[in-house]
Design an enzyme around this catalytic site. Structure first.
Site, short mmCIF file in Angstrom:
data_model
loop_
_atom_site.label_atom_id
_atom_site.label_comp_id
_atom_site.label_asym_id
_atom_site.label_seq_id
_atom_site.Cartn_x
_atom_site.Cartn_y
_atom_site.Cartn_z
N LYS A 11 0.59 -1.27 -0.09
CA LYS A 11 0.26 0.03 -0.12
C LYS A 11 0.80 1.37 -0.15
O LYS A 11 2.11 0.94 0.34
CB LYS A 11 -0.80 -0.15 1.06
N ASP A 134 -2.21 -1.14 10.36
CA ASP A 134 -2.28 -1.49 9.06
C ASP A 134 -2.89 -2.33 8.63
O ASP A 134 -3.66 -3.05 7.30
CB ASP A 134 -1.85 -1.15 8.21
C1 LIG Z 1 3.14 4.57 9.43
C2 LIG Z 1 1.84 3.90 8.91
C3 LIG Z 1 1.09 4.42 8.04
O1 LIG Z 1 -0.26 3.50 7.28
O2 LIG Z 1 2.18 2.72 7.48
P1 LIG Z 1 4.07 1.91 7.29
O3 LIG Z 1 4.64 3.31 7.15
O4 LIG Z 1 4.67 1.89 9.02
O5 LIG Z 1 3.62 1.51 6.55
C4 LIG Z 1 1.02 3.24 9.90
O6 LIG Z 1 0.29 4.03 10.51
C5 LIG Z 1 1.29 1.47 10.96
O7 LIG Z 1 1.00 1.18 10.51
P2 LIG Z 1 1.43 -0.46 11.42
O8 LIG Z 1 3.09 -0.42 10.86
O9 LIG Z 1 1.05 -1.12 11.32
O10 LIG Z 1 1.65 0.29 12.77
P3 LIG Z 1 2.32 -1.38 14.24
O11 LIG Z 1 3.08 -2.26 14.22
O12 LIG Z 1 1.06 -1.62 14.07
O13 LIG Z 1 3.24 0.29 14.67
C6 LIG Z 1 4.11 -0.21 15.15
C7 LIG Z 1 4.46 0.98 16.12
O14 LIG Z 1 4.17 3.06 15.01
C8 LIG Z 1 3.59 3.00 16.38
N1 LIG Z 1 2.18 3.62 15.42
C9 LIG Z 1 1.81 3.09 14.91
C10 LIG Z 1 0.08 3.39 14.42
C11 LIG Z 1 -0.99 4.63 15.29
N2 LIG Z 1 -1.63 4.85 14.09
N3 LIG Z 1 0.16 5.28 16.07
C12 LIG Z 1 1.65 4.51 16.13
O15 LIG Z 1 2.08 6.02 16.91
C13 LIG Z 1 3.35 2.96 17.76
O16 LIG Z 1 4.17 3.42 18.69
C14 LIG Z 1 3.47 1.27 17.18
O17 LIG Z 1 4.15 0.57 18.35
#
Ligand SMILES: C[C@@](CO)(OP(=O)(O)O)[C@H](O)COP(=O)(O)OP(=O)(O)OC[C@H]1O[C@@H](n2ccc(N)nc2=O)[C@H](O)[C@@H]1O
Ligand SMILES: Nc1ncnc2c1ncn2[C@@H]1O[C@H](COP(=O)(O)OP(=O)(O)O)[C@@H](O)[C@H]1O
EC number: 2.7.1.148
Length: 288
Positions: A11, A134
């Site tokens: 994504k 996510d």
């Molecule tokens: C930033 C985003 C944007 O789509 O994606 P990625 O860049 O990782 O792909 C998401 O919010 C990432 O989602 P995801 O990668 O599933 O996060 P998780 O594994 O649940 O969390 C990893 C860490 O990121 C932080 N986290 C995640 C999601 C959120 N809404 N708030 C947070 O603060 C927390 O510290 C958590 O411990």
């Protein structure tokens, strides 16, 4: 059936607003999440325990892998069986493309079918958030407006976008980016509302002008090369460009396939990971 295969799609974020912080440290967000035609392949075969093998050595195949976590979750909660899982990894790791989250989602959906658990999709999505914020999105995929911590989803029309995906040779910790975000002054941008209006307008130019991500300035501050890639992407013909999620992957929107091809060749020649993709309306595809 004792075998099943799955495509687990990546994504990008067309918009990402951070809106606040929960007591448990997770952040409230508003986002437009978009599945793209870049996928990992997973093969599931019934056996007497849960095993994972992967074609990449830098991916853990123990219980820290989100695929194993998803299988263990279903076995613990719904009495699943054993499964031998083979992972062909194509989605860059720790890239802002939710490769791990997508693999977890594919595992939940595939094992629900392979083990005949008959779990309702809504229950599967409630389970999914315990694996990652996510993961619920990755089950349905397509184009969604996400709120909550990224787990509350609303359907949106899927725009048809030609994309160039470029990733510098760095990995970014999502946790670190969100933590660093808290140290900066809060700025409310409303990127997600603007993006929803742009997608509903049907105009690619409106979509390109509405691209915005609150986490971008955090990751660019640490890795200025991401800003350089964005600038070069536009110089090479992109109508709009943005860092996806917590980064470091940058995507560019093109309206000309020839320019897209030339830009792809140039970034590969510059030594970057690059991939030509497009938007799709699903997150997982099961096949036999
Ligand atoms: C930033 C985003 C944007 O789509 O994606 P990625 O860049 O990782 O792909 C998401 O919010 C990432 O989602 P995801 O990668 O599933 O996060 P998780 O594994 O649940 O969390 C990893 C860490 O990121 C932080 N986290 C995640 C999601 C959120 N809404 N708030 C947070 O603060 C927390 O510290 C958590 O411990
Ligand atoms: N199946 C998996 N695929 C990719 N990364 C995984 C997987 N299982 C666990 N991980 C771990 O998750 C982190 C990256 O997750 P990923 O979803 O690729 O990043 P991002 O959310 O930034 O796109 C890494 O620390 C990696 O070791």
């Amino acid at each position: 059936m004792d075998k099943l295969k799955a495509k687990s799609y990546a994504k990008i974020n067309l918009a990402l607003d951070v809106k606040g912080k929960r007591d448990d440290g997770y952040h409230f967000v508003e986002m437009v999440l978009q599945s793209i035609d870049l996928y990992d392949k997973l093969e599931f075969e019934m056996c007497d325990d849960i095993f994972l093998e992967c074609d990449r050595k830098d991916i853990p195949t123990d219980r820290s892998n989100l695929i194993i976590k998803a299988a263990d979750l279903l076995k613990r909660e719904f009495g699943g069986y054993g499964v031998h899982i083979r992972l062909e990894k194509n989605i860059p790791i720790a890239a802002g493309l939710a490769g791990g989250s997508s693999n977890a989602a594919a595992t939940l959906v595939a094992l629900n079918k392979l083990w005949n658990l008959n779990i309702k999709l809504s229950v599967l999505k409630d389970l999914a958030v315990s694996l990652g914020a996510d993961v619920p999105f990755c089950i349905d995929g397509g184009t969604k407006v996400a709120s909550g911590i990224g787990d509350v989803l609303q359907d949106l029309h899927t725009p048809n976008l030609k994309l160039l995906i470029v990733k510098p040779h760095i990995s970014v910790s999502t946790k670190d980016v969100y933590t660093e975000y808290d140290n900066l002054s809060f700025i409310e941008n409303n990127y997600t509302k603007n993006m929803v209006d742009a997608i509903n307008s049907g105009s690619i130019m409106n979509i390109c002008m509405s691209l915005g991500n609150d986490l971008e300035r955090i990751t660019i501050k640490k890795y200025p090369i991401i800003g350089d890639i964005k600038k070069t992407m536009v110089e090479r013909g992109a109508l709009g460009t943005l860092m996806s999620g917590s980064g470091p992957t940058v995507f560019g929107v093109f309206d000309d396939s020839a320019k897209l091809g030339v830009a792809y060749d140039s970034f590969v020649a510059d030594g970057f990971y690059a991939y030509i993709s497009n938007t799709i309306d699903k997150g997982i595809e099961l096949y036999e």
